[in-house]
Scaffold this active site. Structure first.
Site, PDB file in Angstrom:
ATOM      1  CD  GLU A 212      33.029  65.468  35.346  1.00 13.14           C
ATOM      2  OE1 GLU A 212      32.789  66.417  34.574  1.00 13.14           O
ATOM      3  OE2 GLU A 212      32.616  65.418  36.516  1.00 13.14           O
ATOM      4  NE  ARG A 232      36.202  57.132  42.000  1.00 14.94           N
ATOM      5  CZ  ARG A 232      35.569  58.109  41.379  1.00 14.94           C
ATOM      6  NH1 ARG A 232      35.491  59.313  41.928  1.00 14.94           N
ATOM      7  NH2 ARG A 232      35.027  57.912  40.191  1.00 14.94           N
ATOM      8  CG  HIS A 308      35.294  66.135  42.665  1.00 16.23           C
ATOM      9  ND1 HIS A 308      34.499  65.015  42.561  1.00 16.23           N
ATOM     10  CD2 HIS A 308      36.563  65.682  42.870  1.00 16.23           C
ATOM     11  CE1 HIS A 308      35.241  63.934  42.694  1.00 16.23           C
ATOM     12  NE2 HIS A 308      36.497  64.311  42.880  1.00 16.23           N
ATOM     13  CB  CYS A 393      29.875  62.642  38.563  1.00 17.04           C
ATOM     14  SG  CYS A 393      30.075  63.971  39.724  1.00 17.04           S
TER      15      CYS A 393
END
Length: 399
Positions: A212, A232, A308, A393
Protein backbone atom coordinates in the site's frame (compact mmCIF):
# COMPACT_ATOMS: atom_id res chain seq x y z
CA UNK A 1 -10.89 3.84 -26.76
CA UNK A 2 -12.77 3.27 -30.02
CA UNK A 3 -10.98 1.07 -32.54
CA UNK A 4 -10.26 2.49 -36.01
CA UNK A 5 -12.62 0.00 -37.67
CA UNK A 6 -15.44 0.73 -35.23
CA UNK A 7 -14.95 4.48 -35.63
CA UNK A 8 -14.98 4.20 -39.45
CA UNK A 9 -18.15 2.08 -39.47
CA UNK A 10 -19.90 4.39 -36.99
CA UNK A 11 -18.93 7.47 -39.01
CA UNK A 12 -20.26 6.03 -42.27
CA UNK A 13 -23.46 4.84 -40.63
CA UNK A 14 -24.01 8.22 -38.99
CA UNK A 15 -23.40 9.92 -42.33
CA UNK A 16 -25.92 7.69 -44.06
CA UNK A 17 -28.47 8.21 -41.28
CA UNK A 18 -28.19 12.01 -41.31
CA UNK A 19 -28.02 12.42 -45.09
CA UNK A 20 -30.85 9.93 -45.62
CA UNK A 21 -33.06 11.61 -43.03
CA UNK A 22 -32.46 15.07 -44.47
CA UNK A 23 -32.99 13.86 -48.04
CA UNK A 24 -36.30 12.17 -47.28
CA UNK A 25 -37.60 14.88 -44.92
CA UNK A 26 -36.71 17.75 -47.26
CA UNK A 27 -38.12 15.94 -50.28
CA UNK A 28 -41.39 15.23 -48.48
CA UNK A 29 -41.64 18.85 -47.34
CA UNK A 30 -41.32 20.11 -50.90
CA UNK A 31 -43.59 17.36 -52.25
CA UNK A 32 -46.42 18.29 -49.89
CA UNK A 33 -45.90 22.05 -50.30
CA UNK A 34 -46.29 21.66 -54.07
CA UNK A 35 -49.66 19.98 -53.87
CA UNK A 36 -48.37 16.40 -53.48
CA UNK A 37 -48.36 15.99 -57.24
CA UNK A 38 -46.70 12.69 -58.18
CA UNK A 39 -45.20 14.17 -61.32
CA UNK A 40 -43.04 16.48 -59.14
CA UNK A 41 -41.29 13.64 -57.29
CA UNK A 42 -38.54 12.89 -59.83
CA UNK A 43 -37.53 16.56 -60.07
CA UNK A 44 -37.50 16.98 -56.28
CA UNK A 45 -35.47 13.80 -55.79
CA UNK A 46 -33.00 14.83 -58.47
CA UNK A 47 -32.61 18.34 -57.06
CA UNK A 48 -31.78 17.30 -53.49
CA UNK A 49 -29.70 14.18 -54.29
CA UNK A 50 -26.37 16.01 -54.87
CA UNK A 51 -26.84 17.90 -51.59
CA UNK A 52 -27.51 14.65 -49.73
CA UNK A 53 -24.38 13.04 -51.21
CA UNK A 54 -22.20 15.97 -50.16
CA UNK A 55 -23.79 15.90 -46.69
CA UNK A 56 -23.07 12.17 -46.39
CA UNK A 57 -19.37 12.66 -47.14
CA UNK A 58 -18.86 15.72 -44.95
CA UNK A 59 -20.89 14.45 -42.00
CA UNK A 60 -19.04 11.11 -42.06
CA UNK A 61 -15.75 12.99 -41.77
CA UNK A 62 -17.06 15.13 -38.92
CA UNK A 63 -18.34 12.02 -37.14
CA UNK A 64 -14.98 10.30 -37.39
CA UNK A 65 -13.42 13.37 -35.74
CA UNK A 66 -16.15 13.34 -33.03
CA UNK A 67 -16.79 17.05 -33.46
CA UNK A 68 -20.50 16.32 -32.98
CA UNK A 69 -20.09 14.83 -29.50
CA UNK A 70 -22.09 17.56 -27.70
CA UNK A 71 -25.50 18.85 -28.78
CA UNK A 72 -24.28 22.42 -29.24
CA UNK A 73 -21.28 21.38 -31.37
CA UNK A 74 -23.63 19.12 -33.33
CA UNK A 75 -25.92 22.11 -33.95
CA UNK A 76 -23.00 24.16 -35.28
CA UNK A 77 -21.93 21.19 -37.42
CA UNK A 78 -25.47 20.91 -38.78
CA UNK A 79 -25.59 24.58 -39.68
CA UNK A 80 -22.20 24.62 -41.39
CA UNK A 81 -22.63 21.31 -43.23
CA UNK A 82 -26.20 22.17 -44.20
CA UNK A 83 -25.00 25.36 -45.87
CA UNK A 84 -21.93 23.74 -47.45
CA UNK A 85 -23.96 20.81 -48.77
CA UNK A 86 -26.71 23.07 -50.11
CA UNK A 87 -24.20 25.28 -51.92
CA UNK A 88 -22.04 22.44 -53.23
CA UNK A 89 -25.03 20.28 -54.15
CA UNK A 90 -26.76 23.07 -56.05
CA UNK A 91 -23.50 23.86 -57.84
CA UNK A 92 -23.13 20.22 -58.86
CA UNK A 93 -26.71 20.24 -60.12
CA UNK A 94 -26.02 23.29 -62.29
CA UNK A 95 -22.83 21.74 -63.66
CA UNK A 96 -24.74 18.52 -64.43
CA UNK A 97 -27.12 20.46 -66.69
CA UNK A 98 -24.17 21.74 -68.71
CA UNK A 99 -24.65 25.34 -67.55
CA UNK A 100 -21.66 27.54 -66.77
CA UNK A 101 -20.83 28.09 -63.12
CA UNK A 102 -20.31 31.87 -63.32
CA UNK A 103 -20.89 34.82 -61.01
CA UNK A 104 -24.59 34.89 -61.86
CA UNK A 105 -24.94 31.22 -61.04
CA UNK A 106 -23.07 31.68 -57.79
CA UNK A 107 -25.37 34.57 -56.81
CA UNK A 108 -28.34 32.31 -57.49
CA UNK A 109 -26.83 29.52 -55.34
CA UNK A 110 -26.28 31.84 -52.37
CA UNK A 111 -29.82 33.20 -52.74
CA UNK A 112 -31.24 29.68 -52.42
CA UNK A 113 -30.02 29.56 -48.84
CA UNK A 114 -32.76 32.01 -47.97
CA UNK A 115 -35.27 30.32 -50.21
CA UNK A 116 -35.44 26.84 -51.71
CA UNK A 117 -32.54 25.38 -49.71
CA UNK A 118 -33.37 26.94 -46.34
CA UNK A 119 -35.48 23.93 -45.36
CA UNK A 120 -32.52 21.66 -46.20
CA UNK A 121 -30.24 23.61 -43.83
CA UNK A 122 -32.81 23.62 -41.00
CA UNK A 123 -33.50 19.89 -41.29
CA UNK A 124 -29.74 19.19 -41.34
CA UNK A 125 -29.31 21.02 -38.03
CA UNK A 126 -32.12 19.00 -36.45
CA UNK A 127 -30.86 15.70 -37.84
CA UNK A 128 -27.27 16.38 -36.71
CA UNK A 129 -28.36 17.07 -33.14
CA UNK A 130 -30.73 14.10 -32.91
CA UNK A 131 -30.26 11.32 -35.45
CA UNK A 132 -26.52 11.69 -36.00
CA UNK A 133 -25.55 11.70 -32.33
CA UNK A 134 -27.89 8.86 -31.41
CA UNK A 135 -26.62 6.60 -34.17
CA UNK A 136 -23.00 7.39 -33.29
CA UNK A 137 -23.54 6.71 -29.58
CA UNK A 138 -25.42 3.49 -30.29
CA UNK A 139 -22.47 2.18 -32.29
CA UNK A 140 -19.59 3.42 -30.17
CA UNK A 141 -20.65 3.60 -26.54
CA UNK A 142 -19.85 0.32 -24.81
CA UNK A 143 -22.37 -0.51 -22.08
CA UNK A 144 -20.90 -0.05 -18.61
CA UNK A 145 -19.70 -3.27 -17.09
CA UNK A 146 -20.11 -4.09 -13.40
CA UNK A 147 -17.30 -2.50 -11.41
CA UNK A 148 -14.42 -4.93 -11.14
CA UNK A 149 -12.74 -5.13 -7.76
CA UNK A 150 -8.98 -5.55 -8.03
CA UNK A 151 -6.40 -5.75 -5.28
CA UNK A 152 -2.66 -5.60 -5.80
CA UNK A 153 -0.77 -7.77 -3.32
CA UNK A 154 2.85 -8.82 -2.86
CA UNK A 155 4.06 -11.92 -1.03
CA UNK A 156 6.16 -11.30 2.10
CA UNK A 157 9.92 -11.47 2.12
CA UNK A 158 11.63 -14.09 4.28
CA UNK A 159 13.49 -11.09 5.75
CA UNK A 160 10.27 -9.43 6.96
CA UNK A 161 11.59 -9.27 10.53
CA UNK A 162 14.49 -7.05 9.37
CA UNK A 163 12.21 -4.33 8.00
CA UNK A 164 11.98 -0.72 9.13
CA UNK A 165 10.63 0.02 12.64
CA UNK A 166 9.89 3.44 14.11
CA UNK A 167 7.56 3.21 17.11
CA UNK A 168 7.74 -0.46 18.16
CA UNK A 169 10.53 -2.52 19.67
CA UNK A 170 11.82 -5.26 17.41
CA UNK A 171 10.63 -8.77 18.28
CA UNK A 172 11.15 -12.02 16.36
CA UNK A 173 8.90 -12.58 13.34
CA UNK A 174 7.87 -16.08 12.27
CA UNK A 175 8.37 -15.98 8.49
CA UNK A 176 6.43 -19.19 7.87
CA UNK A 177 3.50 -17.96 9.94
CA UNK A 178 3.64 -14.64 8.09
CA UNK A 179 3.37 -16.51 4.79
CA UNK A 180 0.35 -18.43 6.07
CA UNK A 181 -1.31 -15.25 7.37
CA UNK A 182 -0.70 -13.48 4.07
CA UNK A 183 -2.34 -16.35 2.19
CA UNK A 184 -5.34 -16.11 4.52
CA UNK A 185 -5.53 -12.36 3.91
CA UNK A 186 -5.47 -12.83 0.12
CA UNK A 187 -8.07 -15.60 0.38
CA UNK A 188 -10.36 -13.24 2.33
CA UNK A 189 -10.10 -10.61 -0.41
CA UNK A 190 -10.91 -13.19 -3.08
CA UNK A 191 -13.84 -14.54 -1.08
CA UNK A 192 -15.28 -11.03 -1.02
CA UNK A 193 -15.18 -10.40 -4.75
CA UNK A 194 -11.68 -9.08 -5.35
CA UNK A 195 -9.47 -10.28 -8.14
CA UNK A 196 -5.98 -10.31 -6.65
CA UNK A 197 -2.98 -9.46 -8.80
CA UNK A 198 0.38 -10.44 -7.36
CA UNK A 199 3.28 -8.09 -7.91
CA UNK A 200 6.42 -10.29 -8.17
CA UNK A 201 7.88 -10.96 -4.75
CA UNK A 202 11.26 -9.46 -3.81
CA UNK A 203 12.94 -11.41 -1.05
CA UNK A 204 15.71 -8.83 -0.76
CA UNK A 205 13.18 -6.09 0.10
CA UNK A 206 12.12 -6.74 3.68
CA UNK A 207 9.12 -4.37 3.70
CA UNK A 208 7.84 -5.10 0.19
CA UNK A 209 4.75 -6.96 1.46
CA UNK A 210 3.42 -3.58 2.62
CA UNK A 211 2.49 -2.71 -0.95
CA UNK A 212 0.00 0.00 0.00
CA UNK A 213 2.88 2.37 0.65
CA UNK A 214 4.04 2.27 -2.99
CA UNK A 215 0.98 3.47 -4.93
CA UNK A 216 -2.28 5.30 -4.29
CA UNK A 217 -5.20 4.96 -6.70
CA UNK A 218 -7.86 7.59 -7.40
CA UNK A 219 -10.35 6.04 -9.82
CA UNK A 220 -8.48 5.64 -13.11
CA UNK A 221 -5.42 7.53 -11.83
CA UNK A 222 -2.53 5.83 -10.05
CA UNK A 223 0.07 7.83 -8.13
CA UNK A 224 3.39 6.08 -7.57
CA UNK A 225 4.81 7.21 -4.26
CA UNK A 226 8.28 8.25 -3.14
CA UNK A 227 8.99 6.18 0.00
CA UNK A 228 10.17 8.07 3.05
CA UNK A 229 12.54 5.24 3.98
CA UNK A 230 15.49 4.89 1.61
CA UNK A 231 15.47 1.11 2.01
CA UNK A 232 12.04 0.98 0.37
CA UNK A 233 12.75 3.00 -2.77
CA UNK A 234 13.50 -0.15 -4.80
CA UNK A 235 9.95 -1.43 -4.18
CA UNK A 236 8.46 1.02 -6.67
CA UNK A 237 9.66 -0.38 -10.01
CA UNK A 238 7.81 -3.72 -9.95
CA UNK A 239 4.65 -1.95 -8.82
CA UNK A 240 5.03 0.50 -11.70
CA UNK A 241 4.97 -2.42 -14.15
CA UNK A 242 1.80 -3.91 -12.65
CA UNK A 243 -0.02 -0.58 -12.54
CA UNK A 244 0.94 0.15 -16.15
CA UNK A 245 -0.42 -3.23 -17.25
CA UNK A 246 -3.77 -2.32 -15.64
CA UNK A 247 -4.02 0.67 -17.99
CA UNK A 248 -4.27 3.29 -15.26
CA UNK A 249 -3.19 6.88 -15.88
CA UNK A 250 0.17 7.15 -14.15
CA UNK A 251 1.53 10.00 -12.03
CA UNK A 252 4.50 9.98 -9.70
CA UNK A 253 5.77 11.72 -6.58
CA UNK A 254 9.40 12.69 -7.13
CA UNK A 255 12.28 13.67 -4.86
CA UNK A 256 12.73 15.77 -2.82
CA UNK A 257 9.08 14.92 -2.13
CA UNK A 258 8.38 11.82 -0.06
CA UNK A 259 5.03 10.10 0.36
CA UNK A 260 3.99 6.71 1.74
CA UNK A 261 0.61 5.34 0.70
CA UNK A 262 -0.11 4.42 4.31
CA UNK A 263 -0.35 8.14 5.00
CA UNK A 264 -3.21 8.63 2.52
CA UNK A 265 -6.80 8.15 3.71
CA UNK A 266 -9.58 8.70 1.18
CA UNK A 267 -13.04 9.52 2.52
CA UNK A 268 -15.36 10.33 -0.36
CA UNK A 269 -13.87 13.32 -2.16
CA UNK A 270 -11.69 14.26 0.82
CA UNK A 271 -8.11 13.04 1.01
CA UNK A 272 -6.41 13.14 4.41
CA UNK A 273 -2.62 12.94 4.19
CA UNK A 274 -0.43 12.32 7.21
CA UNK A 275 2.55 14.64 7.55
CA UNK A 276 4.96 12.51 9.57
CA UNK A 277 8.24 10.66 9.41
CA UNK A 278 7.64 9.10 5.99
CA UNK A 279 5.68 11.84 4.16
CA UNK A 280 7.01 15.39 3.87
CA UNK A 281 5.52 18.73 2.85
CA UNK A 282 6.82 18.53 -0.72
CA UNK A 283 5.25 15.12 -1.20
CA UNK A 284 1.92 16.48 0.02
CA UNK A 285 2.23 19.49 -2.30
CA UNK A 286 2.84 17.23 -5.31
CA UNK A 287 -0.09 14.97 -4.42
CA UNK A 288 -2.38 17.98 -4.00
CA UNK A 289 -1.42 19.19 -7.49
CA UNK A 290 -2.35 15.77 -8.91
CA UNK A 291 -5.66 15.14 -7.15
CA UNK A 292 -7.16 18.64 -7.01
CA UNK A 293 -8.01 18.63 -10.75
CA UNK A 294 -9.71 15.28 -10.17
CA UNK A 295 -12.18 16.88 -7.75
CA UNK A 296 -10.55 15.87 -4.46
CA UNK A 297 -9.88 18.15 -1.48
CA UNK A 298 -6.65 17.38 0.33
CA UNK A 299 -6.25 17.95 4.07
CA UNK A 300 -2.79 17.58 5.62
CA UNK A 301 -2.76 15.95 9.07
CA UNK A 302 0.25 16.09 11.41
CA UNK A 303 1.21 12.55 12.50
CA UNK A 304 3.57 11.84 15.40
CA UNK A 305 2.11 9.03 17.48
CA UNK A 306 2.14 6.32 14.78
CA UNK A 307 4.18 5.39 11.72
CA UNK A 308 1.48 6.23 9.17
CA UNK A 309 -1.82 8.09 9.31
CA UNK A 310 -3.74 4.87 8.64
CA UNK A 311 -1.99 3.15 11.54
CA UNK A 312 -4.12 5.43 13.70
CA UNK A 313 -7.30 6.08 11.68
CA UNK A 314 -9.24 4.61 8.77
CA UNK A 315 -12.86 5.01 7.65
CA UNK A 316 -15.99 2.89 7.54
CA UNK A 317 -17.99 2.62 4.28
CA UNK A 318 -20.30 5.47 5.38
CA UNK A 319 -17.33 7.82 5.80
CA UNK A 320 -17.11 7.71 9.59
CA UNK A 321 -13.46 7.91 10.62
CA UNK A 322 -12.50 5.39 13.29
CA UNK A 323 -9.42 5.33 15.46
CA UNK A 324 -7.87 4.42 18.79
CA UNK A 325 -7.81 7.80 20.61
CA UNK A 326 -4.37 7.31 22.22
CA UNK A 327 -2.84 6.96 18.71
CA UNK A 328 -4.68 9.85 17.04
CA UNK A 329 -2.95 13.22 16.97
CA UNK A 330 -5.88 15.43 15.93
CA UNK A 331 -9.34 13.96 16.43
CA UNK A 332 -11.00 17.33 15.80
CA UNK A 333 -9.82 17.34 12.16
CA UNK A 334 -12.40 14.70 11.24
CA UNK A 335 -16.07 15.54 10.69
CA UNK A 336 -17.29 12.25 12.18
CA UNK A 337 -15.03 10.28 14.52
CA UNK A 338 -15.75 7.02 16.30
CA UNK A 339 -13.36 5.84 19.00
CA UNK A 340 -12.55 2.12 19.02
CA UNK A 341 -11.40 0.19 22.10
CA UNK A 342 -8.29 -1.48 20.64
CA UNK A 343 -5.26 -0.11 18.78
CA UNK A 344 -5.39 -2.98 16.26
CA UNK A 345 -9.02 -2.10 15.51
CA UNK A 346 -8.18 1.31 14.05
CA UNK A 347 -7.44 -0.19 10.63
CA UNK A 348 -10.20 -1.53 8.39
CA UNK A 349 -10.33 -2.34 4.69
CA UNK A 350 -13.62 -1.51 3.01
CA UNK A 351 -14.81 -4.59 1.12
CA UNK A 352 -18.20 -3.21 0.05
CA UNK A 353 -20.88 -0.79 1.18
CA UNK A 354 -21.77 -3.10 4.05
CA UNK A 355 -18.60 -5.05 4.83
CA UNK A 356 -15.12 -4.44 6.22
CA UNK A 357 -11.98 -6.50 6.74
CA UNK A 358 -10.02 -6.10 9.98
CA UNK A 359 -7.53 -7.78 12.28
CA UNK A 360 -8.64 -10.63 14.50
CA UNK A 361 -6.50 -8.98 17.22
CA UNK A 362 -9.34 -6.55 17.92
CA UNK A 363 -12.46 -8.58 18.85
CA UNK A 364 -14.08 -5.74 20.85
CA UNK A 365 -13.77 -3.39 17.90
CA UNK A 366 -15.12 -6.07 15.56
CA UNK A 367 -18.19 -6.41 17.80
CA UNK A 368 -18.63 -2.63 17.89
CA UNK A 369 -18.54 -2.33 14.09
CA UNK A 370 -20.82 -5.35 13.64
CA UNK A 371 -23.29 -3.68 15.98
CA UNK A 372 -23.40 -0.77 13.52
CA UNK A 373 -24.85 -3.12 10.90
CA UNK A 374 -21.67 -4.05 9.03
CA UNK A 375 -20.49 -7.51 8.10
CA UNK A 376 -17.06 -7.88 9.65
CA UNK A 377 -14.45 -10.22 8.17
CA UNK A 378 -11.44 -10.83 10.43
CA UNK A 379 -8.01 -12.16 9.53
CA UNK A 380 -4.91 -12.88 11.60
CA UNK A 381 -2.10 -10.46 10.69
CA UNK A 382 -0.20 -10.58 13.98
CA UNK A 383 3.23 -11.12 12.37
CA UNK A 384 2.75 -8.00 10.24
CA UNK A 385 1.53 -6.01 13.24
CA UNK A 386 4.93 -6.70 14.86
CA UNK A 387 6.40 -4.66 11.99
CA UNK A 388 3.97 -1.75 12.38
CA UNK A 389 1.77 -3.16 9.62
CA UNK A 390 -1.99 -3.65 9.47
CA UNK A 391 -4.71 -4.93 7.13
CA UNK A 392 -4.65 -1.83 4.96
CA UNK A 393 -0.88 -2.10 4.30
CA UNK A 394 -1.06 -5.51 2.63
CA UNK A 395 -2.98 -4.55 -0.52
CA UNK A 396 -3.90 -1.72 -2.88
CA UNK A 397 -7.59 -1.85 -3.66
CA UNK A 398 -8.69 -0.64 -7.10
CA UNK A 399 -12.37 -0.04 -7.82
Amino acid sequence: MISVGRRFAAALTSGIAVAGTVYVATGLAFFTSNGAAAENLPAIAEYFLPMALVLFVTYSIVSALEIHRYWFTAAVVGLVLGMVSAIAGTALGIIATGAELNAEAFTFIVATLLGTNLIFVVVTIIAAVTVGRRVWNALTVVPAQPTQLIALVRAPSSQLGEGELTHLDRVPVDAELADSQWEGYVAALRANGFETIEVPAADELADSVFIEDTVVVFGEVAVLTSPGAESREAEIEAVRVSVTELGLELHEITQPGTLDGGDVLKVGSTVYVGRGGRTNAEGIRQLRAIVSPLGYSLIAVPVEKVLHLKSGVTALPDGTVIGYPDLVDNIDLYDRFLAVPEAEGAAVVVLSDDAVLMSSSAPKTAALIADLGYRVVTVDVSEFEKMEGCVTCLSVRIR
